[in-house]
Motif scaffolding. Structure first.
Motif, PDB file in Angstrom:
ATOM      1  N   THR A 202      -4.772   2.083  11.999  1.00 58.90           N
ATOM      2  CA  THR A 202      -4.543   3.369  11.363  1.00 58.90           C
ATOM      3  C   THR A 202      -3.153   3.340  10.740  1.00 58.90           C
ATOM      4  O   THR A 202      -2.166   3.012  11.410  1.00 58.90           O
ATOM      5  CB  THR A 202      -4.656   4.518  12.381  1.00 58.90           C
ATOM      6  N   ILE A 203      -3.081   3.651   9.445  1.00 56.73           N
ATOM      7  CA  ILE A 203      -1.826   3.593   8.698  1.00 56.73           C
ATOM      8  C   ILE A 203      -1.056   4.892   8.898  1.00 56.73           C
ATOM      9  O   ILE A 203      -1.523   5.971   8.520  1.00 56.73           O
ATOM     10  CB  ILE A 203      -2.090   3.358   7.189  1.00 56.73           C
ATOM     11  N   SER A 204       0.127   4.778   9.456  1.00 59.87           N
ATOM     12  CA  SER A 204       0.947   5.959   9.745  1.00 59.87           C
ATOM     13  C   SER A 204       2.071   6.110   8.719  1.00 59.87           C
ATOM     14  O   SER A 204       2.391   5.181   7.972  1.00 59.87           O
ATOM     15  CB  SER A 204       1.564   5.840  11.147  1.00 59.87           C
ATOM     16  N   GLU A 205       2.671   7.270   8.720  1.00 59.90           N
ATOM     17  CA  GLU A 205       3.841   7.515   7.875  1.00 59.90           C
ATOM     18  C   GLU A 205       4.946   6.521   8.230  1.00 59.90           C
ATOM     19  O   GLU A 205       5.629   5.989   7.352  1.00 59.90           O
ATOM     20  CB  GLU A 205       4.317   8.956   8.062  1.00 59.90           C
ATOM     21  N   THR A 206       5.114   6.255   9.509  1.00 58.38           N
ATOM     22  CA  THR A 206       6.124   5.294   9.953  1.00 58.38           C
ATOM     23  C   THR A 206       5.860   3.909   9.376  1.00 58.38           C
ATOM     24  O   THR A 206       6.788   3.225   8.921  1.00 58.38           O
ATOM     25  CB  THR A 206       6.171   5.233  11.491  1.00 58.38           C
ATOM     26  N   ASP A 207       4.599   3.483   9.373  1.00 53.66           N
ATOM     27  CA  ASP A 207       4.254   2.183   8.787  1.00 53.66           C
ATOM     28  C   ASP A 207       4.708   2.111   7.333  1.00 53.66           C
ATOM     29  O   ASP A 207       5.272   1.101   6.895  1.00 53.66           O
ATOM     30  CB  ASP A 207       2.738   1.941   8.836  1.00 53.66           C
ATOM     31  N   VAL A 208       4.462   3.177   6.581  1.00 52.93           N
ATOM     32  CA  VAL A 208       4.813   3.207   5.159  1.00 52.93           C
ATOM     33  C   VAL A 208       6.329   3.144   4.982  1.00 52.93           C
ATOM     34  O   VAL A 208       6.838   2.386   4.144  1.00 52.93           O
ATOM     35  CB  VAL A 208       4.198   4.443   4.479  1.00 52.93           C
TER      36      VAL A 208
ATOM     37  N   ILE B 232      10.556   1.468  -2.849  1.00 58.28           N
ATOM     38  CA  ILE B 232      10.790   2.870  -2.493  1.00 58.28           C
ATOM     39  C   ILE B 232      10.204   3.815  -3.537  1.00 58.28           C
ATOM     40  O   ILE B 232      10.706   4.909  -3.761  1.00 58.28           O
ATOM     41  CB  ILE B 232      12.287   3.148  -2.256  1.00 58.28           C
ATOM     42  N   ASN B 233       9.107   3.400  -4.132  1.00 60.13           N
ATOM     43  CA  ASN B 233       8.405   4.220  -5.118  1.00 60.13           C
ATOM     44  C   ASN B 233       8.131   5.601  -4.504  1.00 60.13           C
ATOM     45  O   ASN B 233       7.594   5.698  -3.396  1.00 60.13           O
ATOM     46  CB  ASN B 233       7.094   3.520  -5.480  1.00 60.13           C
ATOM     47  N   PRO B 234       8.495   6.675  -5.229  1.00 60.91           N
ATOM     48  CA  PRO B 234       8.262   8.025  -4.707  1.00 60.91           C
ATOM     49  C   PRO B 234       6.804   8.326  -4.375  1.00 60.91           C
ATOM     50  O   PRO B 234       6.528   9.209  -3.558  1.00 60.91           O
ATOM     51  CB  PRO B 234       8.759   8.929  -5.834  1.00 60.91           C
ATOM     52  N   ALA B 235       5.864   7.597  -4.958  1.00 59.19           N
ATOM     53  CA  ALA B 235       4.445   7.815  -4.642  1.00 59.19           C
ATOM     54  C   ALA B 235       4.166   7.564  -3.160  1.00 59.19           C
ATOM     55  O   ALA B 235       3.199   8.093  -2.619  1.00 59.19           O
ATOM     56  CB  ALA B 235       3.562   6.900  -5.489  1.00 59.19           C
ATOM     57  N   HIS B 236       5.052   6.801  -2.526  1.00 58.60           N
ATOM     58  CA  HIS B 236       4.880   6.477  -1.117  1.00 58.60           C
ATOM     59  C   HIS B 236       5.775   7.310  -0.199  1.00 58.60           C
ATOM     60  O   HIS B 236       5.422   7.542   0.957  1.00 58.60           O
ATOM     61  CB  HIS B 236       5.187   4.999  -0.866  1.00 58.60           C
ATOM     62  N   LEU B 237       6.932   7.757  -0.719  1.00 58.18           N
ATOM     63  CA  LEU B 237       7.960   8.313   0.156  1.00 58.18           C
ATOM     64  C   LEU B 237       8.348   9.762  -0.119  1.00 58.18           C
ATOM     65  O   LEU B 237       8.899  10.414   0.767  1.00 58.18           O
ATOM     66  CB  LEU B 237       9.235   7.455   0.055  1.00 58.18           C
ATOM     67  N   ASN B 238       8.094  10.258  -1.309  1.00 57.84           N
ATOM     68  CA  ASN B 238       8.578  11.587  -1.692  1.00 57.84           C
ATOM     69  C   ASN B 238       7.391  12.525  -1.920  1.00 57.84           C
ATOM     70  O   ASN B 238       6.682  12.417  -2.919  1.00 57.84           O
ATOM     71  CB  ASN B 238       9.432  11.470  -2.957  1.00 57.84           C
ATOM     72  N   ASP B 239       7.211  13.447  -1.001  1.00 55.63           N
ATOM     73  CA  ASP B 239       6.050  14.334  -1.050  1.00 55.63           C
ATOM     74  C   ASP B 239       6.010  15.158  -2.333  1.00 55.63           C
ATOM     75  O   ASP B 239       4.949  15.324  -2.939  1.00 55.63           O
ATOM     76  CB  ASP B 239       6.041  15.239   0.184  1.00 55.63           C
TER      77      ASP B 239
ATOM     78  N   ILE C 108       0.776   8.087  -0.732  1.00 57.00           N
ATOM     79  CA  ILE C 108      -0.202   7.070  -0.355  1.00 57.00           C
ATOM     80  C   ILE C 108       0.529   5.834   0.171  1.00 57.00           C
ATOM     81  O   ILE C 108       1.714   5.638  -0.111  1.00 57.00           O
ATOM     82  CB  ILE C 108      -1.116   6.676  -1.532  1.00 57.00           C
ATOM     83  N   ALA C 109      -0.176   5.026   0.915  1.00 56.03           N
ATOM     84  CA  ALA C 109       0.384   3.771   1.416  1.00 56.03           C
ATOM     85  C   ALA C 109       0.497   2.762   0.281  1.00 56.03           C
ATOM     86  O   ALA C 109      -0.253   2.813  -0.697  1.00 56.03           O
ATOM     87  CB  ALA C 109      -0.498   3.217   2.526  1.00 56.03           C
ATOM     88  N   HIS C 110       1.429   1.860   0.416  1.00 57.44           N
ATOM     89  CA  HIS C 110       1.564   0.751  -0.532  1.00 57.44           C
ATOM     90  C   HIS C 110       0.281  -0.078  -0.515  1.00 57.44           C
ATOM     91  O   HIS C 110      -0.252  -0.374   0.569  1.00 57.44           O
ATOM     92  CB  HIS C 110       2.712  -0.173  -0.128  1.00 57.44           C
ATOM     93  N   GLY C 111      -0.175  -0.492  -1.685  1.00 61.22           N
ATOM     94  CA  GLY C 111      -1.343  -1.355  -1.745  1.00 61.22           C
ATOM     95  C   GLY C 111      -1.129  -2.656  -0.991  1.00 61.22           C
ATOM     96  O   GLY C 111      -2.023  -3.148  -0.307  1.00 61.22           O
ATOM     97  N   MET C 112       0.076  -3.202  -1.102  1.00 62.18           N
ATOM     98  CA  MET C 112       0.353  -4.468  -0.434  1.00 62.18           C
ATOM     99  C   MET C 112       0.455  -4.315   1.085  1.00 62.18           C
ATOM    100  O   MET C 112       0.191  -5.264   1.813  1.00 62.18           O
ATOM    101  CB  MET C 112       1.614  -5.124  -0.996  1.00 62.18           C
TER     102      MET C 112
ATOM    103  N   LYS D 105      -8.953  -0.790  -5.073  1.00 60.73           N
ATOM    104  CA  LYS D 105     -10.076   0.032  -5.505  1.00 60.73           C
ATOM    105  C   LYS D 105      -9.897   1.523  -5.249  1.00 60.73           C
ATOM    106  O   LYS D 105     -10.502   2.337  -5.933  1.00 60.73           O
ATOM    107  CB  LYS D 105     -11.353  -0.440  -4.801  1.00 60.73           C
ATOM    108  N   ALA D 106      -9.107   1.881  -4.235  1.00 56.70           N
ATOM    109  CA  ALA D 106      -8.931   3.294  -3.883  1.00 56.70           C
ATOM    110  C   ALA D 106      -7.636   3.433  -3.086  1.00 56.70           C
ATOM    111  O   ALA D 106      -7.195   2.486  -2.444  1.00 56.70           O
ATOM    112  CB  ALA D 106     -10.123   3.792  -3.054  1.00 56.70           C
ATOM    113  N   PRO D 107      -7.034   4.628  -3.130  1.00 57.78           N
ATOM    114  CA  PRO D 107      -5.786   4.833  -2.391  1.00 57.78           C
ATOM    115  C   PRO D 107      -6.024   4.882  -0.879  1.00 57.78           C
ATOM    116  O   PRO D 107      -7.100   5.238  -0.414  1.00 57.78           O
ATOM    117  CB  PRO D 107      -5.298   6.188  -2.900  1.00 57.78           C
ATOM    118  N   VAL D 108      -4.979   4.505  -0.154  1.00 57.75           N
ATOM    119  CA  VAL D 108      -4.974   4.632   1.295  1.00 57.75           C
ATOM    120  C   VAL D 108      -3.998   5.742   1.640  1.00 57.75           C
ATOM    121  O   VAL D 108      -2.825   5.685   1.277  1.00 57.75           O
ATOM    122  CB  VAL D 108      -4.575   3.305   1.978  1.00 57.75           C
ATOM    123  N   LYS D 109      -4.507   6.749   2.319  1.00 54.34           N
ATOM    124  CA  LYS D 109      -3.694   7.910   2.682  1.00 54.34           C
ATOM    125  C   LYS D 109      -3.139   7.748   4.090  1.00 54.34           C
ATOM    126  O   LYS D 109      -3.687   7.008   4.902  1.00 54.34           O
ATOM    127  CB  LYS D 109      -4.545   9.178   2.590  1.00 54.34           C
TER     128      LYS D 109
END
Length: 141
Positions: A20-26, A36-43, A55-59, A88-92
């Motif tokens: 399970t991908i957590s905010e901490t993981d991201v 540090i792309n805002p798409a991952h870190l800045n609500d 969303i989580a980083h694709g990598m 293929k799709a975002p990971v939230k």
């Protein structure tokens, strides 16, 4: 843990790892990689994207494939030679991702195997897919 040699691997063999991908993981992934792309870190900024939320980083998601290859199939001693990926799709945040690998080709004379790689979310939706090329250990590690 013992890695499988090429003689112990068959077409169709598969293995998977789930997390399970957590905010901490991201945030940890961003710190490690510098992404540090805002798409991952800045609500606030992420709400302006096509996804409408962080969303989580694709990598980060794709790195779960490495966990399967390095720990399960072929396992310890494996050398990762290449990976083709399609996102293929975002990971939230909070999504549970299952990374699965399946052996599709064995090239014994080069000690190389090719594997289909897929990451799916808790709904079974494919979020990442691709092809990995690895070299299993020459002997049990």
């Amino acid at each position: 843990m013992l890695g499988k040699t090429i003689n112990e691997i068959n077409i169709g063999d598969s293995a998977s790892f789930q997390k399970t991908i957590s905010e901490t993981d991201v945030y940890l992934f961003a710190g490690i990689t510098g992404d540090i792309n805002p798409a991952h870190l800045n609500d606030v900024e992420a709400k302006k994207t096509i996804f409408g939320e962080r969303i989580a980083h694709g990598m980060l998601t794709a790195s779960l494939i490495s966990a399967v290859l390095g720990v399960q199939l072929p396992g310890p001693g494996t050398i990762y030679l290449g990976q083709d990926l399609k996102f293929k799709a975002p990971v939230k945040f909070g999504d549970t991702i299952k990374a699965t690998v399946k052996v599709i080709e064995i090239i014994k004379e080069k000690n190389i195997i090719k594997l289909d790689t897929t990451c799916t979310n808790q709904e079974g939706k494919v979020v990442v897919e691709g092809l990995a090329i690895v070299m299993p250990p020459k002997e049990r590690v």
